[in-house]
Design an enzyme around this catalytic site. Structure first.
Site, PDB file in Angstrom:
ATOM      1  N   ASP A 125      -7.914 -41.309   7.911  1.00 28.26           N
ATOM      2  CA  ASP A 125      -8.611 -41.403   6.632  1.00 28.26           C
ATOM      3  C   ASP A 125     -10.023 -40.837   6.783  1.00 28.26           C
ATOM      4  O   ASP A 125     -10.567 -40.765   7.894  1.00 28.26           O
ATOM      5  CB  ASP A 125      -8.710 -42.862   6.177  1.00 28.26           C
ATOM      6  CG  ASP A 125      -7.390 -43.395   5.639  1.00 28.26           C
ATOM      7  OD1 ASP A 125      -6.465 -42.595   5.429  1.00 28.26           O
ATOM      8  OD2 ASP A 125      -7.285 -44.618   5.434  1.00 28.26           O
ATOM      9  N   LYS A 157      -8.434 -40.970   2.136  1.00 29.26           N
ATOM     10  CA  LYS A 157      -8.381 -41.840   0.982  1.00 29.26           C
ATOM     11  C   LYS A 157      -9.800 -42.314   0.722  1.00 29.26           C
ATOM     12  O   LYS A 157     -10.377 -43.047   1.490  1.00 29.26           O
ATOM     13  CB  LYS A 157      -7.454 -43.031   1.248  1.00 29.26           C
ATOM     14  CG  LYS A 157      -6.043 -42.595   1.566  1.00 29.26           C
ATOM     15  CD  LYS A 157      -5.143 -43.776   1.739  1.00 29.26           C
ATOM     16  CE  LYS A 157      -4.228 -43.991   0.579  1.00 29.26           C
ATOM     17  NZ  LYS A 157      -3.602 -42.852  -0.006  1.00 29.26           N
ATOM     18  N   MET A 197     -15.114 -52.225  -2.395  1.00 24.70           N
ATOM     19  CA  MET A 197     -14.877 -51.217  -3.440  1.00 24.70           C
ATOM     20  C   MET A 197     -15.405 -51.686  -4.794  1.00 24.70           C
ATOM     21  O   MET A 197     -14.748 -51.554  -5.827  1.00 24.70           O
ATOM     22  CB  MET A 197     -13.374 -50.899  -3.534  1.00 24.70           C
ATOM     23  CG  MET A 197     -12.804 -50.336  -2.241  1.00 24.70           C
ATOM     24  SD  MET A 197     -11.001 -50.188  -2.235  1.00 24.70           S
ATOM     25  CE  MET A 197     -10.512 -51.917  -2.062  1.00 24.70           C
TER      26      MET A 197
END
Length: 247
Positions: free
Chosen positions: A40, A62, A177
């Site tokens: 990633d 990602k 996030m």
């Protein structure tokens, strides 16, 4: 560990927050011995310097708000390279068991009969607290620790939030996030009884050279993030241990 002698093997490796010195010994060994590494974005850079010269490096990045490989494509690549007899590392940031889509890859490998192992890593929340020199728990005043995601599959604030739990002022809460959604989340927290002056910590690019830590409050952090551009991964911690002194 589950091994299928007729194929290769997959190590689902968590790289920690990004500092190679925080890799586990097992993670470093798997990187050194791998034939193929699917990584990633947040696990690239100095972490990949640990890979052996024989390793094929495949980016399956990602990153929120940016184009990324579909999970089905990542699963197919893992199976394809393992069936070719390769030692495969699937490299993920932090600890992949925390909002890292680990289960989807486990299911795909089991259904394909591919042997795999899980190599845990230092969770980014733990690294952030260490960087800020604060504990995540304390007797009497912070006896519970909770992690939540600030984004659903569309990137918006999840609709099924347990407001009573996350507005508890005696808990350390870590939001993953959540940069885009925190202003809305903060308003909900305040509406459900969390004081606006609850200490908050904004931890950006944890363990990287450009790490930034901002000690503030829930209300002030929401205002700060309302129109702020997002360029680096970050965590938000709030609760009695986050210390509400502005840097």
């Amino acid at each position: 560990m589950s091994v299928n002698s007729g194929s290769g093997f997959v190590s689902l490796v968590s790289s920690g927050p990004g500092d190679p010195e925080l890799l586990t010994i097992r993670a470093a060994a798997r990187l050194r011995d791998a034939d193929v590494i699917l990584y990633d974005d947040l696990s690239s850079g100095p972490i990949l310097d640990q890979a052996g010269p024989q390793a094929e490096l495949i980016a399956v990045g990602k990153r929120a708000g940016r184009p990324s490989a579909r999970q089905e494509h990542v699963n197919a690549l893992l199976i394809e390279h393992a069936r070719a007899g390769h030692r495969v590392v699937r490299l993920k940031s932090g600890d992949a068991g925390i909002f890292g889509r680990l289960e989807e890859e486990i299911i795909a490998l089991r259904e394909a009969g591919i042997g795999f192992e899980i190599v845990p890593g230092v969770p980014s929340a733990v690294a952030a607290a260490a960087a800020a020199q604060i504990p995540l728990t304390r007797r009497l005043t912070a006896r519970r620790l909770q992690f939540l995601t600030g984004a659903d599959v569309t990137g918006a604030l999840p609709a099924d939030i347990n407001w009573a739990a996350i507005a508890d002022p005696a808990v350390t809460t870590v939001v993953f996030m959540g940069q885009r959604s925190f202003p809305k989340l903060a308003q909900g927290l305040i509406d459900h009884g969390l004081p606006g002056d609850t200490p908050a910590l904004f931890a950006e690019a944890v363990s990287h050279p450009h790490q930034r830590l901002i000690r503030t409050t829930v209300e002030k952090l929401a205002a700060m993030l309302a129109d702020a551009p997002i360029s680096q991964p970050a965590l938000i911690l709030y609760g009695p241990l986050a210390h509400g002194k502005d840097d």
